[in-house]
Design a protein around this motif. Structure first.
Motif, mmCIF file in Angstrom:
data_model
loop_
_atom_site.group_PDB
_atom_site.id
_atom_site.type_symbol
_atom_site.label_atom_id
_atom_site.label_comp_id
_atom_site.label_asym_id
_atom_site.label_seq_id
_atom_site.Cartn_x
_atom_site.Cartn_y
_atom_site.Cartn_z
ATOM 1 N N ILE A 127 0.858 -1.185 0.000
ATOM 2 C CA ILE A 127 0.000 0.000 0.000
ATOM 3 C C ILE A 127 0.898 1.241 0.000
ATOM 4 O O ILE A 127 1.763 1.400 0.852
ATOM 5 N N LEU A 128 0.679 2.130 -0.980
ATOM 6 C CA LEU A 128 1.474 3.358 -1.086
ATOM 7 C C LEU A 128 0.742 4.553 -0.488
ATOM 8 O O LEU A 128 1.361 5.412 0.129
ATOM 9 N N SER A 129 -0.575 4.617 -0.713
ATOM 10 C CA SER A 129 -1.336 5.759 -0.184
ATOM 11 C C SER A 129 -2.790 5.362 0.017
ATOM 12 O O SER A 129 -3.295 4.454 -0.646
ATOM 13 N N ARG A 130 -3.420 6.079 0.953
ATOM 14 C CA ARG A 130 -4.841 5.894 1.244
ATOM 15 C C ARG A 130 -5.482 7.260 1.397
ATOM 16 O O ARG A 130 -4.898 8.158 1.994
ATOM 17 N N ASP A 131 -6.668 7.396 0.863
ATOM 18 C CA ASP A 131 -7.446 8.606 1.073
ATOM 19 C C ASP A 131 -8.867 8.155 1.372
ATOM 20 O O ASP A 131 -9.465 7.502 0.515
ATOM 21 N N PRO A 132 -9.423 8.369 2.526
ATOM 22 C CA PRO A 132 -8.929 9.221 3.595
ATOM 23 C C PRO A 132 -7.607 8.688 4.170
ATOM 24 O O PRO A 132 -7.419 7.486 4.251
ATOM 25 N N PRO A 133 -6.735 9.611 4.544
ATOM 26 C CA PRO A 133 -5.406 9.217 5.014
ATOM 27 C C PRO A 133 -5.448 8.597 6.407
ATOM 28 O O PRO A 133 -6.424 8.724 7.131
ATOM 29 N N GLY A 134 -4.351 7.948 6.760
ATOM 30 C CA GLY A 134 -4.230 7.337 8.080
ATOM 31 C C GLY A 134 -4.761 5.921 8.084
ATOM 32 O O GLY A 134 -5.317 5.434 7.104
ATOM 33 N N ASN A 135 -4.577 5.280 9.203
ATOM 34 C CA ASN A 135 -5.033 3.904 9.317
ATOM 35 C C ASN A 135 -6.526 3.812 9.610
ATOM 36 O O ASN A 135 -7.231 3.018 9.020
ATOM 37 N N VAL A 136 -7.014 4.597 10.556
ATOM 38 C CA VAL A 136 -8.421 4.546 10.954
ATOM 39 C C VAL A 136 -9.029 5.925 10.738
ATOM 40 O O VAL A 136 -8.408 6.944 11.038
ATOM 41 N N PHE A 137 -10.249 5.951 10.199
ATOM 42 C CA PHE A 137 -10.911 7.230 9.958
ATOM 43 C C PHE A 137 -12.366 7.132 10.395
ATOM 44 O O PHE A 137 -12.923 6.035 10.531
ATOM 45 N N ASP A 138 -12.968 8.291 10.638
ATOM 46 C CA ASP A 138 -14.366 8.362 11.066
ATOM 47 C C ASP A 138 -15.279 8.360 9.844
ATOM 48 O O ASP A 138 -14.982 8.979 8.820
#
Length: 191
Positions: free
Chosen positions: A99-110
């Motif tokens: 995995i290079l990038s995630r959007d929403p960023p970070g591991n856990v999101f609301d």
């Protein structure tokens, strides 16, 4: 007469076992084989639905990037927490993506109730193979769900990544401390 019936049964059973041992699959010779996989639909239909899942490509070389995009649509009023990833099935034992990038960023999101959150996940292909790739959304206290998915073909040479031994050592220390605390505070439950 009973002795002949028993001999025929033994010979018949022996032939079936011998053909099975030799690797001859008589069912495949008679019936065509079919393959499929199930997609978990409970999460999408009851809590969050993965919509408009798109892929930037269907074939790529190792070292190239695959991006999945779409939106997470909350179907409930309460706020949830989740993390997204890539789930892939393949004909080989690989399933190697970084995995290079995630959007929403970070591991856990609301995930606010009754909302729609666009997402994008980009990953580097590390191993050749034919993969069926899905967006995977893991929702806390609910479980994982998968997008519809798509077949992706990766060609090229294997890319080997170093194993982060410091992470393994750190995780081992944390697990060891957890065991010590468990044994010290509740020894009767461990036995």
């Amino acid at each position: 007469m009973a002795i002949i019936d028993k001999k025929l049964m033994v010979v018949g059973l022996g032939m079936v076992l011998a053909l099975g041992t030799l690797g001859f699959n008589w069912m495949e010779a008679i019936l065509p084989s079919a393959e499929a996989h199930g997609v978990q639909a409970q999460l999408q239909s009851r809590f969050i639905r993965i919509e408009d899942e798109t892929f930037n490509r269907q074939s790529l070389q190792t070292g190239e990037t695959l991006c999945l995009a779409g939106s997470f649509v909350s179907l409930v009023e309460r706020d949830l927490r989740g993390w997204n990833s890539i789930f892939s099935e393949s004909t080989n034992a690989g399933n190697r993506w970084e995995i290079l990038s995630r959007d929403p960023p970070g591991n856990v999101f609301d995930i606010p109730g009754n909302s729609e959150i666009p997402y994008e996940i980009c990953a580097l292909a590390l191993e050749p193979g034919v993969y069926h790739v899905h967006t995977q959304l893991n929702v806390a206290t609910v479980g994982p769900g998968l997008g519809p998915g798509q077949t992706v073909v990766v060609d090229g040479e294997f890319i080997l990544k170093e194993i982060p031994y410091t992470n393994i050592a750190y995780q081992s220390i944390i697990i060891g401390v957890g065991y010590v605390i468990t044994f010290a505070t509740r020894p009767w439950q461990v036995i």
